[in-house]
Write a protein that holds these residues in place. Structure first.
Motif, PDB file in Angstrom:
ATOM      1  N   ARG A  93      -4.303   6.842 -10.970  1.00 36.32           N
ATOM      2  CA  ARG A  93      -5.124   6.212  -9.923  1.00 36.32           C
ATOM      3  C   ARG A  93      -6.570   6.669 -10.009  1.00 36.32           C
ATOM      4  O   ARG A  93      -7.497   5.858  -9.992  1.00 36.32           O
ATOM      5  CB  ARG A  93      -4.546   6.538  -8.534  1.00 36.32           C
ATOM      6  CG  ARG A  93      -5.321   5.916  -7.383  1.00 36.32           C
ATOM      7  CD  ARG A  93      -4.705   6.293  -6.040  1.00 36.32           C
ATOM      8  NE  ARG A  93      -4.716   7.718  -5.784  1.00 36.32           N
ATOM      9  CZ  ARG A  93      -5.759   8.399  -5.318  1.00 36.32           C
ATOM     10  NH1 ARG A  93      -6.898   7.794  -5.067  1.00 36.32           N
ATOM     11  NH2 ARG A  93      -5.668   9.692  -5.103  1.00 36.32           N
ATOM     12  N   TYR A 101       4.361   7.839  -5.133  1.00 35.09           N
ATOM     13  CA  TYR A 101       4.153   6.986  -6.313  1.00 35.09           C
ATOM     14  C   TYR A 101       5.496   6.561  -6.877  1.00 35.09           C
ATOM     15  O   TYR A 101       6.472   7.280  -6.713  1.00 35.09           O
ATOM     16  CB  TYR A 101       3.364   7.755  -7.383  1.00 35.09           C
ATOM     17  CG  TYR A 101       1.939   8.040  -6.983  1.00 35.09           C
ATOM     18  CD1 TYR A 101       0.949   7.085  -7.178  1.00 35.09           C
ATOM     19  CD2 TYR A 101       1.590   9.258  -6.411  1.00 35.09           C
ATOM     20  CE1 TYR A 101      -0.360   7.350  -6.822  1.00 35.09           C
ATOM     21  CE2 TYR A 101       0.283   9.519  -6.039  1.00 35.09           C
ATOM     22  CZ  TYR A 101      -0.689   8.559  -6.253  1.00 35.09           C
ATOM     23  OH  TYR A 101      -1.988   8.812  -5.879  1.00 35.09           O
ATOM     24  N   MET A 159       0.836  -1.175   0.000  1.00 33.67           N
ATOM     25  CA  MET A 159       0.000   0.000   0.000  1.00 33.67           C
ATOM     26  C   MET A 159       0.887   1.247   0.000  1.00 33.67           C
ATOM     27  O   MET A 159       2.050   1.198   0.377  1.00 33.67           O
ATOM     28  CB  MET A 159      -0.929  -0.002   1.212  1.00 33.67           C
ATOM     29  CG  MET A 159      -1.971  -1.151   1.209  1.00 33.67           C
ATOM     30  SD  MET A 159      -2.848  -1.481  -0.322  1.00 33.67           S
ATOM     31  CE  MET A 159      -3.978  -0.162  -0.418  1.00 33.67           C
ATOM     32  N   GLU A 206      -6.115  -5.195  -7.279  1.00 32.94           N
ATOM     33  CA  GLU A 206      -4.884  -4.500  -6.890  1.00 32.94           C
ATOM     34  C   GLU A 206      -4.077  -4.179  -8.143  1.00 32.94           C
ATOM     35  O   GLU A 206      -3.850  -5.048  -8.986  1.00 32.94           O
ATOM     36  CB  GLU A 206      -4.066  -5.348  -5.936  1.00 32.94           C
ATOM     37  CG  GLU A 206      -2.914  -4.576  -5.331  1.00 32.94           C
ATOM     38  CD  GLU A 206      -2.248  -5.329  -4.200  1.00 32.94           C
ATOM     39  OE1 GLU A 206      -1.156  -4.885  -3.796  1.00 32.94           O
ATOM     40  OE2 GLU A 206      -2.785  -6.339  -3.724  1.00 32.94           O
ATOM     41  N   GLU A 252      -1.140  10.065  -9.364  1.00 33.08           N
ATOM     42  CA  GLU A 252      -2.501  10.271  -8.858  1.00 33.08           C
ATOM     43  C   GLU A 252      -3.492  10.336 -10.013  1.00 33.08           C
ATOM     44  O   GLU A 252      -4.606   9.824  -9.921  1.00 33.08           O
ATOM     45  CB  GLU A 252      -2.585  11.542  -8.014  1.00 33.08           C
ATOM     46  CG  GLU A 252      -3.963  11.750  -7.431  1.00 33.08           C
ATOM     47  CD  GLU A 252      -4.025  12.860  -6.404  1.00 33.08           C
ATOM     48  OE1 GLU A 252      -5.153  13.159  -5.972  1.00 33.08           O
ATOM     49  OE2 GLU A 252      -2.984  13.415  -6.027  1.00 33.08           O
ATOM     50  N   TRP A 259      -2.281  -0.078  -5.432  1.00 40.46           N
ATOM     51  CA  TRP A 259      -3.539   0.508  -5.000  1.00 40.46           C
ATOM     52  C   TRP A 259      -4.631  -0.541  -5.090  1.00 40.46           C
ATOM     53  O   TRP A 259      -4.695  -1.294  -6.053  1.00 40.46           O
ATOM     54  CB  TRP A 259      -3.897   1.720  -5.865  1.00 40.46           C
ATOM     55  CG  TRP A 259      -5.023   2.487  -5.272  1.00 40.46           C
ATOM     56  CD1 TRP A 259      -6.332   2.449  -5.660  1.00 40.46           C
ATOM     57  CD2 TRP A 259      -4.970   3.383  -4.165  1.00 40.46           C
ATOM     58  NE1 TRP A 259      -7.085   3.269  -4.861  1.00 40.46           N
ATOM     59  CE2 TRP A 259      -6.273   3.856  -3.931  1.00 40.46           C
ATOM     60  CE3 TRP A 259      -3.940   3.824  -3.346  1.00 40.46           C
ATOM     61  CZ2 TRP A 259      -6.575   4.750  -2.914  1.00 40.46           C
ATOM     62  CZ3 TRP A 259      -4.238   4.718  -2.339  1.00 40.46           C
ATOM     63  CH2 TRP A 259      -5.537   5.174  -2.133  1.00 40.46           C
TER      64      TRP A 259
END
Length: 91
Positions: free
Chosen positions: A74, A17, A1, A65, A71, A21
């Motif tokens: 993600r 990063y 994580m 996963e 970001e 995730w």
């Protein structure tokens, strides 16, 4: 994580990063949920595991996963999964 810290100036959470995730998907059909993941996420580096089935058997959840590098990536995966017709909810 991911490693998460709080930026003292903006008081926003910041993640380091790249990181792994975990998305939890909920839908009516496991095969359709798995297909949704394959349509949205590159096959390399994704792990899909069945998580749970509702007591009435109407819904199933999967843990997905993925290694994300930014970001933007993600949140883009989250938005694409959320918009997929087979996905009822993304957590």
């Amino acid at each position: 994580m991911p490693r998460v810290t709080v930026n003292p100036v903006s008081e926003r959470l910041e993640m380091e990063y790249p990181c792994q995730w975990l998305y939890k998907l909920i839908g009516a059909d496991e095969a359709s949920l798995r297909q949704a993941v394959l349509e949205v996420v590159e096959v390399d580096g994704v792990t899909i595991e069945r998580s749970n089935t509702s007591s009435g058997g109407n819904y199933v959840s999967l843990n997905v996963e993925v290694r994300v590098c930014t970001e933007h990536e993600r949140t883009g995966i989250y938005d694409a999964l959320r918009a997929h017709r087979s996905v009822r909810m993304v957590l």
